[in-house]
Design a protein around this motif. Structure first.
Motif, short mmCIF file in Angstrom:
data_model
loop_
_atom_site.label_atom_id
_atom_site.label_comp_id
_atom_site.label_asym_id
_atom_site.label_seq_id
_atom_site.Cartn_x
_atom_site.Cartn_y
_atom_site.Cartn_z
N LEU A 1 17.45 -7.85 25.52
CA LEU A 1 17.49 -6.31 25.97
C LEU A 1 18.49 -5.46 25.48
O LEU A 1 17.92 -4.28 24.79
CB LEU A 1 17.61 -6.33 27.55
CG LEU A 1 16.27 -6.87 28.26
CD1 LEU A 1 16.67 -6.85 29.87
CD2 LEU A 1 15.16 -6.32 27.99
N ASN A 2 19.58 -5.99 25.11
CA ASN A 2 20.48 -5.21 24.38
C ASN A 2 20.26 -5.16 23.09
O ASN A 2 20.40 -4.21 22.28
CB ASN A 2 21.97 -5.89 24.47
CG ASN A 2 22.67 -5.76 25.97
OD1 ASN A 2 21.98 -5.15 26.76
ND2 ASN A 2 23.46 -6.42 26.26
N ALA A 3 19.71 -6.17 22.44
CA ALA A 3 19.11 -6.07 21.06
C ALA A 3 18.23 -5.23 20.95
O ALA A 3 18.24 -4.39 19.78
CB ALA A 3 18.84 -7.59 20.45
N ARG A 4 17.27 -5.15 21.59
CA ARG A 4 16.01 -4.37 21.51
C ARG A 4 16.58 -2.76 21.61
O ARG A 4 15.92 -1.95 20.82
CB ARG A 4 14.97 -4.48 22.60
CG ARG A 4 14.54 -5.94 22.45
CD ARG A 4 13.14 -5.90 21.48
NE ARG A 4 12.45 -6.98 21.19
CZ ARG A 4 11.61 -7.29 20.62
NH1 ARG A 4 10.79 -6.33 20.21
NH2 ARG A 4 11.12 -8.67 20.14
N ALA A 5 17.53 -2.45 22.48
CA ALA A 5 17.99 -1.10 22.69
C ALA A 5 18.61 -0.66 21.30
O ALA A 5 18.75 0.52 21.04
CB ALA A 5 18.95 -1.22 23.78
N TYR B 1 26.99 -12.48 17.26
CA TYR B 1 26.83 -13.56 16.59
C TYR B 1 25.65 -13.36 16.05
O TYR B 1 25.52 -13.62 14.61
CB TYR B 1 26.95 -14.79 17.55
CG TYR B 1 26.82 -16.07 16.72
CD1 TYR B 1 27.70 -16.68 15.91
CD2 TYR B 1 25.39 -16.70 16.29
CE1 TYR B 1 27.52 -18.00 15.32
CE2 TYR B 1 25.32 -17.67 15.64
CZ TYR B 1 26.23 -18.32 15.03
OH TYR B 1 25.94 -19.60 14.32
N VAL B 2 24.52 -13.01 16.49
CA VAL B 2 23.21 -12.79 15.71
C VAL B 2 23.27 -11.72 14.74
O VAL B 2 22.84 -12.11 13.94
CB VAL B 2 22.20 -12.36 16.94
CG1 VAL B 2 20.89 -11.89 16.20
CG2 VAL B 2 21.98 -13.65 17.82
N GLU B 3 23.97 -10.63 15.11
CA GLU B 3 24.17 -9.46 14.17
C GLU B 3 24.92 -9.98 13.14
O GLU B 3 24.46 -9.60 11.74
CB GLU B 3 24.84 -8.54 14.81
CG GLU B 3 23.88 -7.58 15.73
CD GLU B 3 24.81 -6.50 16.63
OE1 GLU B 3 24.28 -5.48 16.51
OE2 GLU B 3 26.04 -6.88 16.80
N ASN B 4 25.95 -10.67 13.06
CA ASN B 4 26.50 -11.24 11.83
C ASN B 4 26.12 -12.48 11.27
O ASN B 4 25.99 -12.15 9.96
CB ASN B 4 28.24 -11.62 12.44
CG ASN B 4 28.87 -10.71 13.03
OD1 ASN B 4 28.89 -9.38 12.66
ND2 ASN B 4 29.94 -10.80 13.76
N LYS B 5 25.29 -13.25 11.83
CA LYS B 5 24.81 -14.30 11.14
C LYS B 5 23.93 -13.97 10.38
O LYS B 5 23.46 -14.33 9.10
CB LYS B 5 24.28 -15.39 12.24
CG LYS B 5 23.42 -16.64 11.46
CD LYS B 5 24.57 -17.38 10.64
CE LYS B 5 25.71 -17.87 11.47
NZ LYS B 5 26.51 -18.68 10.52
N PHE B 6 22.83 -12.76 10.72
CA PHE B 6 21.74 -12.32 9.98
C PHE B 6 22.08 -10.82 9.38
O PHE B 6 21.00 -10.34 9.04
CB PHE B 6 20.60 -12.42 10.94
CG PHE B 6 20.26 -13.73 11.28
CD1 PHE B 6 19.69 -14.66 10.53
CD2 PHE B 6 20.10 -13.81 12.66
CE1 PHE B 6 19.32 -15.89 11.00
CE2 PHE B 6 19.76 -15.19 13.36
CZ PHE B 6 19.41 -16.06 12.54
N ASN B 7 23.21 -10.56 9.25
CA ASN B 7 23.56 -9.31 8.61
C ASN B 7 22.71 -7.97 9.22
O ASN B 7 22.03 -7.36 8.58
CB ASN B 7 23.39 -9.20 7.12
CG ASN B 7 24.21 -8.11 6.59
OD1 ASN B 7 25.23 -7.73 6.93
ND2 ASN B 7 23.43 -7.87 5.22
N LEU B 8 22.78 -7.99 10.74
CA LEU B 8 22.03 -7.09 11.32
C LEU B 8 22.70 -5.71 11.83
O LEU B 8 22.12 -4.97 12.47
CB LEU B 8 21.04 -7.78 12.47
CG LEU B 8 20.45 -8.71 12.05
CD1 LEU B 8 19.52 -9.29 13.22
CD2 LEU B 8 19.09 -8.40 11.07
N SER B 9 24.05 -5.78 11.49
CA SER B 9 24.94 -4.58 11.96
C SER B 9 24.52 -3.31 11.56
O SER B 9 24.82 -2.23 12.21
CB SER B 9 26.32 -5.03 11.67
OG SER B 9 26.40 -5.24 10.47
N ALA B 10 23.61 -3.28 10.41
CA ALA B 10 23.24 -1.81 9.83
C ALA B 10 22.08 -1.37 10.72
O ALA B 10 21.84 -0.33 10.14
CB ALA B 10 23.26 -2.16 8.41
N VAL B 11 21.43 -2.11 11.44
CA VAL B 11 20.16 -1.76 12.01
C VAL B 11 20.65 -0.42 12.91
O VAL B 11 21.37 -0.50 13.55
CB VAL B 11 19.56 -2.65 12.85
CG1 VAL B 11 18.22 -2.25 13.85
CG2 VAL B 11 19.20 -3.87 12.04
#
Length: 356
Positions: free
Chosen positions: A265-269, A343-353
């Motif tokens: 849910l936090n990721a979807r937000a 961890y998910v954001e860093n592993k898949f380089n998603l922090s820029a979303v």
């Protein structure tokens, strides 16, 4: 139906009573002790018997003998205690004895600590004792599932003539939550022509696992192998959560599977298309759950309370077509939803979303 507030271990005990369990053999060990305490107080009121054995080895062989009579039987323990039961579980599986075994997993190895862990995954799902055998393993993640899965465990044990394990943990066992005490439907009728209940008017029945010749040994193992294939085909269960459009997946069970829902849910937000596959049967492992996603998602993270055990089954399920990574805590420590997402954001380089 009634709604009550109970500790997780007590919920297991109440479900066992309402499932028609008549015999419980066990030995106290934290964090599972409330199971035997609750049943000691309540099972005799329903015509059942509770016996504290001299140790865990004695308890599992008491279950073996009692299960031969066709009665519903249960034992409960925690990690080191379950280790002591392994020989008896191998014998029980070889003879085809229905019984329910509860493991309120604590951290290890060795004596370990009292905190929640998932470090018994290999022991539970790969056959912790000797020989080629399997236990059906159910992994609840909340109070209601502790109740429902315990009831189902007795039916599965009878249906397949096989021991069934409820793999709980120190968090679930000790947490108090509301639970709806559903009445169990009438139990299905199962074949009972194997039950040892006196042979005055029939041919005697012998339940033994020893093979006198290699030819008999191979024939027996082929019979068990076919049974396990049947269970694998029929009994896989899982829950999917926000997987329809998921680009990334979490895979987790039990307590961490529960935490991972908040992570999703936090990721979807934040605009990250994250989903969750939560295995309910750890064996048979729900390989079917991954079929729609192994050619679709960009990456998978297993979230576990160990050094990485279930991750092996996930890699097999996706046939190594998807990168699979591990986020884990150990020693009784639980992760937060924010730690998992970071961890998910860093592993898949998603922090820029961008947030939406």
């Amino acid at each position: 139906m009634e709604k009550v507030l109970l500790k997780g271990n007590e919920i297991i005990g109440e479900a066992a009573i309402r499932s028609g369990c008549k015999l419980f053999f066990g030995y106290p060990i934290t964090p599972s002790t409330e199971v035997i305490e609750y049943l000691s107080a309540h099972l005799p009121k329903h015509g059942g018997t509770v016996l504290q054995a001299e140790d865990e080895i004695g308890a599992i062989y008491m279950c073996y003998g009692a299960a031969c009579t066709g009665n519903r039987v249960m034992t409960a323990s925690s990690s080191p205690g379950v280790s002591l039961k392994q020989e008896g579980l191998s014998y029980s599986a070889a003879v085809g004895l229905p019984m329910v075994v509860v493991n309120v997993n604590r951290c290890g190895p060795g004596l370990g600590g009292l905190g929640p862990a998932q470090s018994d995954y290999f022991q539970s799902t790969k056959g912790g004792g000797h020989g080629d055998y399997r236990l059906i393993v159910l992994a609840p993640s909340k109070a209601q599932e502790l109740y429902d899965f315990t009831m189902e465990a007795f039916d599965l044990a009878d249906k397949y003539r096989n021991p069934v394990m409820i793999l709980s943990d120190g968090f679930l066992g000790q947490t108090m939550e509301p639970v709806i005490l559903k009445e169990r439907p009438e139990a299905p009728a199962f074949d009972r022509d194997w039950v040892v209940d006196g042979a005055k008017n029939r041919k005697k029945r012998i339940l033994a696992s020893y093979s006198l010749t290699n030819e008999i040994g191979e024939a027996n193992n082929l019979i068990w192998e076919e049974k396990y294939k049947k269970i694998q085909e029929e009994a896989q269960r899982w829950e999917e959560y926000y997987t329809e459009d998921a680009e990334y997946l979490l895979v987790s069970y039990g307590t961490t599977g529960r935490i991972c829902k908040s992570t999703v849910l936090n990721a979807r937000a934040k605009g990250i298309k994250l989903g969750l596959i939560r295995p309910i049967t750890l064996w048979p492992y729900p390989e079917k759950a991954f079929i729609p996603y192994k050619d679709k998602v960009k990456g998978i993270v297993t979230v576990e309370l160990n050094t990485g055990q279930m991750i092996e089954d996930v890699k097999l399920a996706v046939e190594c077509k998807v990168p699979v990574h591990l986020f884990r805590r150990q020693g009784g420590m639980l992760p937060t939803e924010d730690e998992i997402l970071e961890y998910v954001e860093n592993k898949f380089n998603l922090s820029a979303v961008e947030e939406v």
